[in-house]
Design an enzyme around this catalytic site. Structure first.
Site, PDB file in Angstrom:
ATOM      1  N   LYS A  77       1.316  -1.460   0.038  1.00 48.86           N
ATOM      2  CA  LYS A  77      -0.012  -0.051   0.205  1.00 48.86           C
ATOM      3  C   LYS A  77       0.653   1.557   0.326  1.00 48.86           C
ATOM      4  CE  LYS A  77      -0.304  -0.397   4.920  1.00 48.86           C
ATOM      5  NZ  LYS A  77      -1.601  -1.578   6.364  1.00 48.86           N
ATOM      6  N   TYR A  85      14.102  31.756   6.356  1.00 50.46           N
ATOM      7  CA  TYR A  85      12.656  32.178   6.228  1.00 50.46           C
ATOM      8  C   TYR A  85      13.131  32.301   7.700  1.00 50.46           C
ATOM      9  CZ  TYR A  85      10.729  30.927   1.933  1.00 50.46           C
ATOM     10  OH  TYR A  85      10.706  31.397   0.703  1.00 50.46           O
TER      11      TYR A  85
HETATM   12  C1  LIG Z   1      -0.531  -1.349   7.530  1.00 52.56           C
HETATM   13  C2  LIG Z   1      -1.039  -3.063   7.456  1.00 52.56           C
HETATM   14  C3  LIG Z   1       0.038  -4.153   7.715  1.00 52.56           C
HETATM   15  C4  LIG Z   1       1.171  -3.860   7.421  1.00 52.56           C
HETATM   16  O1  LIG Z   1       1.622  -3.696   8.578  1.00 52.56           O
HETATM   17  P1  LIG Z   1       3.747  -3.198   9.295  1.00 52.56           P
HETATM   18  O2  LIG Z   1       3.998  -3.014  10.444  1.00 52.56           O
HETATM   19  O3  LIG Z   1       4.145  -2.869   7.896  1.00 52.56           O
HETATM   20  O4  LIG Z   1       3.406  -4.869   8.957  1.00 52.56           O
HETATM   21  C5  LIG Z   1      -1.314  -5.342   7.642  1.00 52.56           C
HETATM   22  N1  LIG Z   1      -2.352  -5.416   8.460  1.00 52.56           N
HETATM   23  C6  LIG Z   1      -2.884  -4.853   8.211  1.00 52.56           C
HETATM   24  C7  LIG Z   1      -4.612  -4.381   8.147  1.00 52.56           C
HETATM   25  C8  LIG Z   1      -2.744  -3.031   7.414  1.00 52.56           C
HETATM   26  O5  LIG Z   1      -3.089  -2.081   7.855  1.00 52.56           O
END
Ligand SMILES: *Cc1c(COP(=O)(O)O)cnc(C)c1O
Length: 374
Positions: free
Chosen positions: A42, A268
């Site tokens: 993702k 800035y």
């Molecule tokens: C993002 C996510 C993961 C992955 O978690 P990590 O800590 O990056 O391994 C696994 N399961 C769900 C439901 C997630 O949203």
């Protein structure tokens, strides 16, 4: 594919596919051989390049992918990825394209369940694979334990969907002081998923572990694990991190060097004031690229010739300034912002953030360069 002459002459994010495969092999070495692996890609593969990462993981034999939203799954299909893709948080308006592109939804509430079944029926689907998500304590998404009866009743009335897996997500698998809470989440998931499976009359896959649970809770591996951050080289544990390799290296170059005098200000709002005769460098990366203003005013640093150069003053949109006093360097020299020697986890700590946030914030203005290092 670049052979990476180290200095790219601009800001780049190197993505090392060999590091990714190394991490995949390390994580799978912590599993029973029959346990399946879902790679979480993702948010552009945690800020890297989801399609390149997915192709490499397919070559490594990954069993499943997960994305958060439907458009992320569509991008993987467009790139030719054929492995099953679980969409963790699909929105109802996108169910049509989800089915068109053979993506598999997580169904987590009565509303979402009903809407999906009606879309699947409208599209004449039979046994469309769906994944039932239970809330076991994170209180984010998921059916309640006592929804199993309702789910089973609904499934009796339709042939359009079939439960491919049942899953849940842990709230604190990286935090060993929450061991009792996590063990309760695991027990609750075991009980609920068994109840649902019994009612179904067939055995869907069960999964509950993220990266930290792969490492800390072998009792939660079930049939499959879901790993995200670990694939990218971070584990939420300094000790385990020594077994992993950061996949991305964020590099830039020195655009200009200024020599400044005591009391001169930099940037800035004149937020930095020189304490003496100092040398500063301007770098072509800023908060629009994902280096938040929080890293300014000495909170973060970069590496120039392997030496720490603090980020001084306020981070600008497209640039930031670092103090290179005492470092032997020239305009055009390479600068490491995130990498093996300056890990995202450490850098994020300076602003009370985590590797996940820093990595996924890296904007698409930064050129991605795919490479394979040793
Ligand atoms: C993002 C996510 C993961 C992955 O978690 P990590 O800590 O990056 O391994 C696994 N399961 C769900 C439901 C997630 O949203």
């Amino acid at each position: 594919m670049s052979n990476y002459p180290d200095n790219h002459g601009e800001t780049v994010l190197e993505i090392d596919l060999n590091a990714l495969s190394h991490n995949y092999r390390y994580l799978t070495s912590r599993l029973k051989s029959e346990t399946k692996v879902l790679g979480v890609v993702k948010a552009f593969g945690y800020g890297s390049d989801a399609c390149e990462v997915a192709k490499e993981l397919e070559n490594q034999g990954v069993d499943y992918f997960a994305v958060a939203y439907v458009n992320e799954g569509v991008a993987l299909r467009d790139a030719g990825i054929e492995t099953p893709i679980l969409v963790l948080h699909p929105q109802i308006v996108n169910f049509g394209s989800l089915i068109d592109r053979c993506l598999e939804p997580a169904l987590y509430s009565p509303r979402v369940f009903r809407e999906f079944v009606s879309e699947a029926e409208a599209k004449n689907q039979k046994d469309y694979p769906v994944h039932i998500k239970f809330n076991t304590g994170l209180n984010r998404l998921g059916f309640w334990e006592n929804d199993t009866e309702w789910i089973l009743q609904q499934l009796e009335t339709t042939e359009s969907v079939k439960v491919k897996s049942v899953f849940s997500h842990l709230a604190a698998s990286e935090d060993l002081s929450e061991r009792e809470f996590t063990m309760n989440q695991i027990a609750s998931f075991r009980k609920t998923s068994e109840e649902l499976s019994k009612g179904l009359g067939y055995q869907p896959m069960l999964h509950q572990s993220n990266t930290s649970a792969i490492l800390n809770y072998p009792e939660a591996h079930f049939d499959m694990v879901r790993t995200g951050i670990g694939l990218y080289g971070y584990s939420n544990s300094e000790e385990i991190d020594t077994n992993l390799k950061p996949v991305v290296t964020l590099k830039t170059i020195i655009s200009q060097i200024h020599k400044i005098e005591p009391e001169e200000s930099v940037g800035y709002n004149r937020a930095y004031r020189a304490k003496g005769y100092e040398t500063i460098a301007t770098l072509p990366i800023g908060h629009a690229d994902g280096i938040s203003r929080n890293y300014g005013n000495g909170n973060g640093h970069v590496l120039v010739q392997g030496k720490k150069a603090p980020i001084i003053g306020n981070v600008c949109m497209d640039m930031l300034m670092v103090n290179i006093s005492g470092i032997d360097c020239r305009e055009g020299d390479e600068v490491i912002i995130i990498g093996e020697e300056n890990p995202a986890s450490k850098m994020a700590e300076h602003v009370e953030s985590i590797s996940y946030e820093l990595l996924t914030a890296l904007s698409h203005r930064i050129k991605r360069v795919i490479c394979r290092k040793q």
